[in-house]
Design a protein around this motif. Structure first.
Motif, mmCIF file in Angstrom:
data_model
loop_
_atom_site.group_PDB
_atom_site.id
_atom_site.type_symbol
_atom_site.label_atom_id
_atom_site.label_comp_id
_atom_site.label_asym_id
_atom_site.label_seq_id
_atom_site.Cartn_x
_atom_site.Cartn_y
_atom_site.Cartn_z
ATOM 1 N N PHE A 226 3.396 -37.712 27.876
ATOM 2 C CA PHE A 226 2.583 -36.679 28.510
ATOM 3 C C PHE A 226 1.234 -37.299 28.835
ATOM 4 N N GLY A 227 0.947 -37.547 30.106
ATOM 5 C CA GLY A 227 -0.277 -38.268 30.446
ATOM 6 C C GLY A 227 -0.978 -37.670 31.645
ATOM 7 N N ALA A 228 -2.122 -38.284 31.984
ATOM 8 C CA ALA A 228 -2.924 -37.774 33.098
ATOM 9 C C ALA A 228 -2.145 -37.816 34.404
ATOM 10 N N ASP A 229 -1.187 -38.746 34.495
ATOM 11 C CA ASP A 229 -0.447 -38.889 35.751
ATOM 12 C C ASP A 229 0.594 -37.791 35.963
ATOM 13 N N ASN A 230 1.075 -37.168 34.865
ATOM 14 C CA ASN A 230 2.152 -36.186 35.063
ATOM 15 C C ASN A 230 1.848 -34.794 34.519
ATOM 16 N N LEU A 232 -0.174 -32.310 35.223
ATOM 17 C CA LEU A 232 -0.284 -31.164 36.135
ATOM 18 C C LEU A 232 1.081 -30.778 36.705
ATOM 19 N N ASP A 233 1.910 -31.780 36.967
ATOM 20 C CA ASP A 233 3.248 -31.482 37.480
ATOM 21 C C ASP A 233 4.107 -30.809 36.414
ATOM 22 N N ILE A 234 4.001 -31.320 35.178
ATOM 23 C CA ILE A 234 4.864 -30.773 34.114
ATOM 24 C C ILE A 234 4.511 -29.325 33.797
ATOM 25 N N ILE A 235 3.241 -29.021 33.673
ATOM 26 C CA ILE A 235 2.885 -27.657 33.223
ATOM 27 C C ILE A 235 2.966 -26.632 34.345
ATOM 28 N N ASP A 236 3.068 -27.082 35.575
ATOM 29 C CA ASP A 236 3.062 -26.167 36.718
ATOM 30 C C ASP A 236 4.197 -25.141 36.621
ATOM 31 N N GLY A 237 3.852 -23.870 36.768
ATOM 32 C CA GLY A 237 4.876 -22.820 36.806
ATOM 33 C C GLY A 237 5.199 -22.202 35.455
ATOM 34 N N ARG A 251 -4.434 -33.176 23.135
ATOM 35 C CA ARG A 251 -5.014 -31.825 23.122
ATOM 36 C C ARG A 251 -6.108 -31.682 24.186
ATOM 37 N N TYR A 252 -6.953 -32.718 24.305
ATOM 38 C CA TYR A 252 -8.008 -32.638 25.325
ATOM 39 C C TYR A 252 -7.419 -32.689 26.736
ATOM 40 N N LEU A 253 -6.445 -33.545 26.900
ATOM 41 C CA LEU A 253 -5.776 -33.661 28.197
ATOM 42 C C LEU A 253 -5.138 -32.326 28.581
ATOM 43 N N LEU A 254 -4.412 -31.736 27.641
ATOM 44 C CA LEU A 254 -3.749 -30.458 27.894
ATOM 45 C C LEU A 254 -4.774 -29.368 28.172
ATOM 46 N N ASN A 255 -5.852 -29.368 27.406
ATOM 47 C CA ASN A 255 -6.882 -28.344 27.583
ATOM 48 C C ASN A 255 -7.403 -28.348 29.021
ATOM 49 N N ALA A 363 -15.854 -28.302 29.605
ATOM 50 C CA ALA A 363 -14.629 -28.054 30.384
ATOM 51 C C ALA A 363 -14.600 -26.674 31.028
ATOM 52 N N CYS A 364 -15.002 -25.625 30.289
ATOM 53 C CA CYS A 364 -14.869 -24.279 30.866
ATOM 54 C C CYS A 364 -16.213 -23.599 31.085
ATOM 55 N N GLY A 365 -17.310 -24.324 30.851
ATOM 56 C CA GLY A 365 -18.639 -23.747 31.053
ATOM 57 C C GLY A 365 -18.943 -23.557 32.540
ATOM 58 N N PRO A 366 -19.985 -22.767 32.828
ATOM 59 C CA PRO A 366 -20.303 -22.440 34.227
ATOM 60 C C PRO A 366 -20.839 -23.637 35.026
ATOM 61 N N ASN A 367 -21.305 -24.670 34.300
ATOM 62 C CA ASN A 367 -21.910 -25.793 35.031
ATOM 63 C C ASN A 367 -20.935 -26.921 35.344
ATOM 64 N N VAL A 368 -19.679 -26.704 34.999
ATOM 65 C CA VAL A 368 -18.691 -27.736 35.282
ATOM 66 C C VAL A 368 -18.351 -27.676 36.769
ATOM 67 N N LYS A 369 -18.557 -28.775 37.450
ATOM 68 C CA LYS A 369 -18.316 -28.761 38.897
ATOM 69 C C LYS A 369 -16.837 -28.911 39.188
ATOM 70 N N GLU A 370 -16.239 -29.900 38.565
ATOM 71 C CA GLU A 370 -14.830 -30.148 38.842
ATOM 72 C C GLU A 370 -14.201 -30.748 37.595
ATOM 73 N N ILE A 371 -13.074 -30.221 37.227
ATOM 74 C CA ILE A 371 -12.401 -30.764 36.055
ATOM 75 C C ILE A 371 -11.645 -32.027 36.463
ATOM 76 N N VAL A 372 -11.911 -33.096 35.747
ATOM 77 C CA VAL A 372 -11.208 -34.351 36.024
ATOM 78 C C VAL A 372 -10.168 -34.555 34.927
ATOM 79 N N ILE A 373 -8.935 -34.689 35.352
ATOM 80 C CA ILE A 373 -7.880 -34.931 34.363
ATOM 81 C C ILE A 373 -7.886 -36.420 34.057
ATOM 82 N N ALA A 374 -8.352 -36.744 32.857
ATOM 83 C CA ALA A 374 -8.568 -38.150 32.527
ATOM 84 C C ALA A 374 -7.676 -38.585 31.375
ATOM 85 N N GLU A 375 -7.397 -39.844 31.342
ATOM 86 C CA GLU A 375 -6.569 -40.420 30.282
ATOM 87 C C GLU A 375 -7.456 -40.760 29.087
ATOM 88 N N TYR A 376 -6.926 -40.585 27.923
ATOM 89 C CA TYR A 376 -7.642 -40.989 26.722
ATOM 90 C C TYR A 376 -6.882 -42.122 26.069
#
Ligand SMILES: [Zn+2]
Length: 394
Positions: A226-230, A232-237, A251-255, A363-376
């Protein structure tokens, strides 16, 4: 002694009746109540109707119809049973009830809207009988569970009980992400697997167990990292994600991914004799980073895979996760949104802690411009890789 005809005409004189054309003008404001039998209902019904067979009317009217001054239009097949049902509702204190003349038969013949409701078959009614008995679930709720999709991260200690109970409850689609194989040391707590499955892919073992338990369930397997590359595709739907991972990077990636897709996550974690559960509802309640913006210091975060855990503990925590997932799907009760449930097996105690959304949440605060899905990195301790390629400190 009165004949049926006499009884009917006497009752008709005591209630109000509307013709189908007038009833149709009330579709948006009144509750339409179908009092026919199950087999009649299954063949076609007015959209949005509440269904209570005549024989159950007295016992179920209060729970299924709502406030007693809410307008109700009662119908049956031809407009006779609904006369008696209307009178019964008046006797129960409903103040604005009418019977629809001509019933569903005339409604349908006049070309008014109707649908064939999705319905359970006889075997399903039997299998889910104890759910259907609960007015808060009923057939409609069971149907909803059967149409729902839950993704499980991990077919291990937490994922095992969660998957078993979700499958037993009739969650129609269960996705499982796991890239491990079954090992003897798993069997102390991972009850999806058994001795015959040692060496087998965990997702395949899980699928066999769940399908044997409930053939209604479609088990979708993801035998991948389960990584940054997949992610969004896996959780979709999926409607809900049950997180049974044992490491901080995932956990951070999923969040972050679940915030982007706005999918609620039922978080669970265990350590030694303690467990925690919370529900992260995107932008409604706090997220994982509101709870834990920074990874814990190294001395507080032992190597994930090497920590000991009492075998029964994930059974308890994973079962609570399954329960919370079902509550979220059905809109039942108060899910653990904004609360962290902490379980101590040695004390045998449950404690509830309030968790608030952090206005400064990265991640969910009002000042977050864009969430970047990053690898840890694959250590237990993540450092976020920022969009510009730099890493945050430990
Ligand atoms: Zn947050």
């Amino acid at each position: 002694m009165a004949s049926y005809r006499e009884l009917l005409s006497q009752a008709r004189a005591r209630i109000g009746e509307v013709q189908p054309d007038e009833a149709e003008t009330r579709l948006d404001t009144a509750t339409f109540l179908d009092v026919r039998e199950q087999d009649e209902h299954d063949q076609g019904t007015i959209p949005g109707s509440v269904f209570i067979p005549r024989g159950h009317l007295e016992s179920q009217a209060d729970t299924k119809l709502g406030p007693k001054d809410q307008p109700v239009v009662v119908y049956c097949a031809s407009g006779n049973r609904s006369v008696f049902a209307t009178e019964t509702l008046q006797q129960l204190g409903f103040t604005d009830v009418v019977s629809m003349a001509g019933g569903f038969g005339r409604w349908k013949n006049e070309g008014r809207p109707w649908i064939t409701p999705a319905s359970l078959d006889t075997e399903q009614r039997n299998r889910y009988h104890r759910h259907i008995l609960l007015p808060e679930i009923g057939e409609a709720g069971q149907q909803k569970l059967l149409e729902s999709k839950v993704l499980l991260l991990g077919a291990g200690g937490l994922g095992s009980p969660a998957a078993l109970y979700l499958a037993a409850a009739g969650v129609g689609t269960i996705g499982i992400v796991d890239m491990d194989v079954v090992d003897t040391s798993n069997l102390q707590r991972q009850i999806l697997h058994n001795v015959d499955r040692i060496g087998e892919r965990k997702v395949d073992s899980a699928k066999k167990t769940l399908t044997a338990l409930n053939p209604d369930v479609d088990v979708v397997t993801y035998d991948v990292r389960f990584g940054a590359d997949n992610v969004l595709d896996i959780i979709d739907g999926y409607d809900v994600i049950v997180d049974g991972t044992d490491n901080f990077p995932t956990r951070y990636l999923l969040n972050d991914a679940s915030l982007l897709k706005r999918i609620p996550v039922v978080h669970g974690s265990i350590f030694r004799f303690e467990g925690q559960v919370s529900v992260f509802a995107p932008y409604v309640g706090p997220c994982y980073r509101c709870l834990l913006p920074e990874p814990p210091p190294p001395e507080m975060a032992p190597s994930c895979s090497e920590a000991g855990v009492l075998g029964v503990l994930p059974g308890i925590v994973g079962s609570i996760q399954a329960l919370e997932a079902i509550k979220v799907i059905l809109g039942l009760g108060d899910p653990l949104v904004g609360r962290l449930l902490a379980y101590d097996a040695l004390e045998e105690s449950f404690r509830n802690f309030k968790v608030r959304r952090d206005p400064e949440c990265p991640a969910c605060g009002p000042n977050v411009k864009e969430i970047v899905i990053a690898e840890y990195d694959d250590l237990c301790l993540p450092h976020a890789v920022l969009a510009d390629g730099t890493e945050t400190g430990h």
